[in-house]
Motif scaffolding. Structure first.
Motif, PDB file in Angstrom:
ATOM      1  N   PRO A 169      13.410  11.676  -2.065  1.00  0.00           N
ATOM      2  CA  PRO A 169      12.337  11.098  -1.845  1.00  0.00           C
ATOM      3  C   PRO A 169      12.056   9.628  -1.382  1.00  0.00           C
ATOM      4  O   PRO A 169      13.035   8.843  -1.328  1.00  0.00           O
ATOM      5  CB  PRO A 169      11.664  10.542  -3.492  1.00  0.00           C
ATOM      6  CG  PRO A 169      12.490  11.552  -4.187  1.00  0.00           C
ATOM      7  CD  PRO A 169      13.974  11.675  -3.322  1.00  0.00           C
ATOM      8  N   VAL A 170      11.144   9.394  -0.424  1.00  0.00           N
ATOM      9  CA  VAL A 170      11.021   8.136   0.375  1.00  0.00           C
ATOM     10  C   VAL A 170      10.150   7.232  -0.440  1.00  0.00           C
ATOM     11  O   VAL A 170       8.648   7.317  -0.352  1.00  0.00           O
ATOM     12  CB  VAL A 170      10.234   8.520   1.849  1.00  0.00           C
ATOM     13  CG1 VAL A 170      10.309   7.598   2.564  1.00  0.00           C
ATOM     14  CG2 VAL A 170      10.847   9.850   2.234  1.00  0.00           C
ATOM     15  N   SER A 171      10.536   6.570  -1.192  1.00  0.00           N
ATOM     16  CA  SER A 171       9.788   6.040  -2.458  1.00  0.00           C
ATOM     17  C   SER A 171       8.955   4.740  -1.972  1.00  0.00           C
ATOM     18  O   SER A 171       7.870   4.565  -2.711  1.00  0.00           O
ATOM     19  CB  SER A 171      10.905   5.375  -3.452  1.00  0.00           C
ATOM     20  OG  SER A 171      11.742   4.579  -2.848  1.00  0.00           O
ATOM     21  N   ILE A 172       9.138   4.682  -0.613  1.00  0.00           N
ATOM     22  CA  ILE A 172       8.143   3.608  -0.089  1.00  0.00           C
ATOM     23  C   ILE A 172       6.655   4.186  -0.226  1.00  0.00           C
ATOM     24  O   ILE A 172       5.554   3.416  -0.527  1.00  0.00           O
ATOM     25  CB  ILE A 172       8.476   2.836   1.195  1.00  0.00           C
ATOM     26  CG1 ILE A 172       7.377   1.880   1.508  1.00  0.00           C
ATOM     27  CG2 ILE A 172       8.171   4.187   2.258  1.00  0.00           C
ATOM     28  CD1 ILE A 172       7.999   1.086   2.655  1.00  0.00           C
ATOM     29  N   MET A 175       4.524   3.347  -3.157  1.00  0.00           N
ATOM     30  CA  MET A 175       4.482   1.801  -3.480  1.00  0.00           C
ATOM     31  C   MET A 175       3.185   1.631  -2.479  1.00  0.00           C
ATOM     32  O   MET A 175       2.554   2.452  -1.886  1.00  0.00           O
ATOM     33  CB  MET A 175       5.643   1.271  -3.073  1.00  0.00           C
ATOM     34  CG  MET A 175       6.684   1.498  -3.858  1.00  0.00           C
ATOM     35  SD  MET A 175       8.311   0.374  -3.493  1.00  0.00           S
ATOM     36  CE  MET A 175       9.541   1.327  -3.537  1.00  0.00           C
TER      37      MET A 175
ATOM     38  N   TRP B  96      21.028  11.211   8.510  1.00  0.00           N
ATOM     39  CA  TRP B  96      19.267  11.119   8.716  1.00  0.00           C
ATOM     40  C   TRP B  96      18.685   9.974   8.181  1.00  0.00           C
ATOM     41  O   TRP B  96      17.392   9.742   8.826  1.00  0.00           O
ATOM     42  CB  TRP B  96      18.778  12.425   7.738  1.00  0.00           C
ATOM     43  CG  TRP B  96      19.164  12.507   6.353  1.00  0.00           C
ATOM     44  CD1 TRP B  96      20.217  13.058   5.830  1.00  0.00           C
ATOM     45  CD2 TRP B  96      18.536  11.565   5.155  1.00  0.00           C
ATOM     46  NE1 TRP B  96      20.108  12.654   4.418  1.00  0.00           N
ATOM     47  CE2 TRP B  96      19.499  11.870   4.075  1.00  0.00           C
ATOM     48  CE3 TRP B  96      17.482  10.682   5.364  1.00  0.00           C
ATOM     49  CZ2 TRP B  96      19.030  11.349   3.012  1.00  0.00           C
ATOM     50  CZ3 TRP B  96      17.124  10.199   4.003  1.00  0.00           C
ATOM     51  CH2 TRP B  96      17.932  10.148   3.021  1.00  0.00           C
ATOM     52  N   PHE B 104      10.741   5.677  12.653  1.00  0.00           N
ATOM     53  CA  PHE B 104       9.689   4.614  11.954  1.00  0.00           C
ATOM     54  C   PHE B 104       9.840   3.518  12.982  1.00  0.00           C
ATOM     55  O   PHE B 104       8.730   3.081  13.360  1.00  0.00           O
ATOM     56  CB  PHE B 104      10.362   4.562  10.801  1.00  0.00           C
ATOM     57  CG  PHE B 104       9.439   3.378   9.769  1.00  0.00           C
ATOM     58  CD1 PHE B 104       8.237   3.884   9.315  1.00  0.00           C
ATOM     59  CD2 PHE B 104       9.589   2.065   9.926  1.00  0.00           C
ATOM     60  CE1 PHE B 104       7.403   3.035   8.667  1.00  0.00           C
ATOM     61  CE2 PHE B 104       8.615   1.080   9.586  1.00  0.00           C
ATOM     62  CZ  PHE B 104       7.484   1.698   8.416  1.00  0.00           C
ATOM     63  N   VAL B 108       6.117   3.859  14.214  1.00  0.00           N
ATOM     64  CA  VAL B 108       5.011   3.288  13.492  1.00  0.00           C
ATOM     65  C   VAL B 108       5.029   1.522  14.070  1.00  0.00           C
ATOM     66  O   VAL B 108       4.203   0.982  14.108  1.00  0.00           O
ATOM     67  CB  VAL B 108       5.478   3.286  12.076  1.00  0.00           C
ATOM     68  CG1 VAL B 108       4.299   2.523  11.169  1.00  0.00           C
ATOM     69  CG2 VAL B 108       5.332   4.689  11.609  1.00  0.00           C
ATOM     70  N   PHE B 130      11.791  -0.723   5.720  1.00  0.00           N
ATOM     71  CA  PHE B 130      11.116   0.420   5.343  1.00  0.00           C
ATOM     72  C   PHE B 130      12.432   1.308   4.657  1.00  0.00           C
ATOM     73  O   PHE B 130      12.115   1.648   3.554  1.00  0.00           O
ATOM     74  CB  PHE B 130      10.714   1.056   6.559  1.00  0.00           C
ATOM     75  CG  PHE B 130      10.473   2.484   6.443  1.00  0.00           C
ATOM     76  CD1 PHE B 130       9.129   2.665   5.630  1.00  0.00           C
ATOM     77  CD2 PHE B 130      11.021   3.594   6.680  1.00  0.00           C
ATOM     78  CE1 PHE B 130       8.768   4.243   5.291  1.00  0.00           C
ATOM     79  CE2 PHE B 130      10.743   4.750   6.368  1.00  0.00           C
ATOM     80  CZ  PHE B 130       9.482   5.093   5.866  1.00  0.00           C
ATOM     81  N   ILE B 133      13.418  -0.471   1.432  1.00  0.00           N
ATOM     82  CA  ILE B 133      12.554  -0.370   0.188  1.00  0.00           C
ATOM     83  C   ILE B 133      12.641   1.223  -0.004  1.00  0.00           C
ATOM     84  O   ILE B 133      12.202   1.582  -1.408  1.00  0.00           O
ATOM     85  CB  ILE B 133      11.106  -0.701   0.559  1.00  0.00           C
ATOM     86  CG1 ILE B 133      10.933  -2.005   0.972  1.00  0.00           C
ATOM     87  CG2 ILE B 133      10.290  -0.290  -0.587  1.00  0.00           C
ATOM     88  CD1 ILE B 133       9.816  -2.626   1.622  1.00  0.00           C
ATOM     89  N   SER B 134      12.586   2.259   0.819  1.00  0.00           N
ATOM     90  CA  SER B 134      12.452   3.746   0.483  1.00  0.00           C
ATOM     91  C   SER B 134      13.782   4.300  -0.328  1.00  0.00           C
ATOM     92  O   SER B 134      13.791   4.896  -0.994  1.00  0.00           O
ATOM     93  CB  SER B 134      12.401   4.471   1.952  1.00  0.00           C
ATOM     94  OG  SER B 134      10.969   4.015   2.234  1.00  0.00           O
ATOM     95  N   PHE B 135      14.802   3.800   0.459  1.00  0.00           N
ATOM     96  CA  PHE B 135      16.167   4.426  -0.271  1.00  0.00           C
ATOM     97  C   PHE B 135      17.117   3.239  -0.570  1.00  0.00           C
ATOM     98  O   PHE B 135      18.066   3.154  -0.127  1.00  0.00           O
ATOM     99  CB  PHE B 135      16.716   5.165   1.077  1.00  0.00           C
ATOM    100  CG  PHE B 135      15.938   6.234   1.776  1.00  0.00           C
ATOM    101  CD1 PHE B 135      15.477   7.297   1.175  1.00  0.00           C
ATOM    102  CD2 PHE B 135      15.307   5.848   3.054  1.00  0.00           C
ATOM    103  CE1 PHE B 135      14.831   8.274   1.557  1.00  0.00           C
ATOM    104  CE2 PHE B 135      14.635   6.972   3.529  1.00  0.00           C
ATOM    105  CZ  PHE B 135      14.184   7.818   3.112  1.00  0.00           C
TER     106      PHE B 135
END
Lengths: 273, 310
Positions: A169-172, A175, B96, B104, B108, B130, B133-135
């Motif tokens: 999951p790309v948890s951002i 959020m 990946w 990104f 982006v 990014f 925060i995501s991983f």
């Protein structure tokens, strides 16, 4: 203009409150962490919107012009309180998930905007369907945003796992920043579709219109100037395209002012949480 | 007839440097750090770099093809972004991660805002944050074959002793390119010698961080502690390669000093008072966002304008 079908299509597609009018950004960004939350928020707002539109439309000849905003707020707040208590009693998990954003529906600028722009000037039945159409448009938009965010951020859709096991999951996306990404991309796609439609010669001219063409009662600083544009457009349809961006911006400015109250309160809440 | 003067409009003095020559020099200057990363962490680091660079370049190419814009992958800016991003990843990250980060960064952070010159924040750092925060668990896992355990800065924050010599040479855990102060400084010297960057931003950044740590670090002017802060984490890489990014730094001289000082203070706050041990990337990103304001207040006055009105 006032037919039931036209009002519904107007709310869902042409004047979609989220993707076209950019109204009600605070709940849009804050509660769409999952598709269920988005749908719940959208439907809750729809109920309030439809009921308050009906009542404001019924009382439109009684409410004095000068105190109309407080009167709208009283009506809207009553319905919000009812809905809040019903949610708390019957769908507690949604009540917990939406939290402060349920009472904040009172100051949701979609509701106030539709009351001011439509229900205050139109009969009851069209107002009801205007509310339902706008509410459905809001629900569709919120569910879309919530679904994308849930899919990317948690790998599920309506709580059901749909992504393969290896998906991380790309948890951002569940959020706050993810809400902005998804909203921006979906709006861009929506605009792109509109442009393609225009190129194919379909009449999309009404899609950008914001305040129900009732420009006479707008203040001078608002979109009263639009009336002049409108006349020019009818005389010379080719100018329409050139006028469009200016009009849209003007409307968004107005709505942003209305939205401000909602947004600030919402942000504070975010920080607290 | 040869005495005829050439008549042309200004500018008459032209610089030979182009975007691609500058960016190519930056790539060269990054090679020591990249090479040390490969030496230190093994071939997996090289693989991660290749994946990340490939994804940034291919994303830029694909976006410009789809949008029917001029293809600008020849200016090496995407390569710089990819390489910087890869140097900011831990070696244990799966391939990946580099790909997602590269897409990104370019799509982006850079292309959606209008491509090179229009991006409001450093693409590599934007992508790193990014990913962070995501991983979070992947991005802060610095275990690898060569080293296990915390990064020097994390150890420092927990009050453990660190070996400064190892940190200066780079034999510590950390992201691929940030560990070796020596390699980064070699690259920075290349940039300075070729006139790509000057010391305004890195100098004011590092000096203000040193002052901040002396004041608020709780140990006074304790040189081993301060030098551990300087050689640990992404400070050197950030100060020389990312804070000085042409697009996202202020253009006024006074603004550059101000920007550097701001970065130093922010990094100090994040490192000493923040929950995580490292704060360079967030500091630079916040600095990037403030650049328009910094430029606004430091804009030099044109001669004869803006004097006191009598």
């Amino acid at each position: 203009m006032n037919s039931v079908k036209e009002r519904l299509v107007n709310g869902i597609v042409k004047e979609n409150p989220t993707f076209v009018l950019m109204l009600g950004m605070c709940p849009t960004l804050a509660v769409t962490t999952s598709a269920v939350n988005g749908l719940g928020m959208g439907l809750t707002t729809m109920v309030v919107l439809a009921l308050s539109n009906v009542f404001i439309s019924m009382l439109r000849n009684i409410i004095p012009d000068k105190v109309r905003i407080p009167a709208f707020i009283v009506i809207i707040a009553s319905f919000v309180t009812m809905v809040e208590l019903l949610l708390q009693g019957f769908i507690p998990f949604l009540y917990d998930a939406l939290g402060i954003y349920i009472p904040l529906i009172v100051v949701n600028c979609i509701i106030l905007g539709r009351a001011e722009a439509y229900a205050y000037k139109n009969p009851v039945i069209p107002s009801l369907f205007d509310g339902i159409g706008m509410g459905l448009g809001f629900s569709v938009a919120l569910t879309c945003i919530g679904a994308v965010r849930e899919l990317l951020g948690a790998g599920t859709l309506f709580g059901i796992g749909v992504m393969p096991e290896s998906f991380v999951p790309v948890s951002i996306f569940i959020m706050a920043p993810g809400a902005f990404f998804v909203l921006a991309v979906l709006t861009a796609i929506q605009n792109k579709v509109k442009i393609i439609g225009e190129r194919k010669g379909k009449d999309m001219s009404k899609i950008q219109s914001g305040c129900g063409n009732d420009c006479l009662k707008c203040s001078d600083t608002g979109c009263a100037k639009r009336l002049i544009d409108e006349k020019a457009e009818t005389a010379e349809p080719s100018r329409e395209k050139a006028e469009k961006p200016k009009k849209v911006r003007k409307e968004i400015e107005i709505e942003e002012i209305m939205d401000e109250e909602t947004e600030t309160t919402g942000e504070e809440e975010n920080e607290n949480a | 007839m040869n005495d005829l003067m050439k008549v042309s409009s200004n500018p008459h003095v032209r610089s030979k440097s182009t975007t691609s020559s500058i960016m190519f020099t930056v790539v060269i200057a990054l090679l020591p750090a990249a090479g040390f990363g490969i030496y230190n962490f093994g071939l997996k680091a090289l693989l991660l770099m290749l994946v990340t660079v490939a994804s940034t370049v291919l994303t830029e190419f694909a976006f410009e093809k789809i949008c029917k814009k001029k293809v600008t992958i020849g200016d090496y800016s995407a390569v710089v972004t990819g390489l910087l991003l890869a140097l900011n990843l831990p070696v244990s990250a799966p391939w990946w991660i580099g790909m997602v980060g590269g897409v990104f960064a370019i799509l982006v952070v850079k292309m959606l805002f209008g491509g090179l010159g229009q991006n409001f924040m450093n693409p590599a750092l934007g992508a790193r944050c990014f990913l962070l925060i995501s991983f979070t668990s992947i991005m802060t896992n610095f275990d690898c074959d060569a080293y296990t355990g915390a990064t020097p800065l994390a150890a420092l924050k927990n009050g453990e002793a660190v070996n400064i010599l190892d940190m200066v040479i780079g034999r510590t855990a950390g992201t691929i390119g940030e560990t070796s102060m020596v390699a980064i400084v070699i690259g920075a010297c290349i940039l300075i010698l070729f006139g790509i960057i000057d010391l305004r931003i890195p100098g004011s950044y590092i000096v203000s961080l040193v002052i901040f740590i002396s004041l608020f670090g709780g140990r006074g002017i304790d040189w081993p502690y301060i030098s551990a802060h300087l050689s640990g984490g992404g400070l050197m890489l950030g100060a020389f390669f990312m804070a000085t990014d042409y697009v996202t730094r202020p253009i006024t001289k006074r603004g550059q000093y101000l920007y550097g000082i701001l970065l130093g203070i922010l990094t100090g706050i994040f490192r000493i008072f923040g929950p995580s041990a490292e704060g360079v990337s967030y500091a630079i990103i916040i600095g990037n966002l403030l650049v328009p304001l910094i430029e606004k207040i430091t804009l030099p006055k044109a001669f004869g304008k803006g004097g006191e009105k009598s």
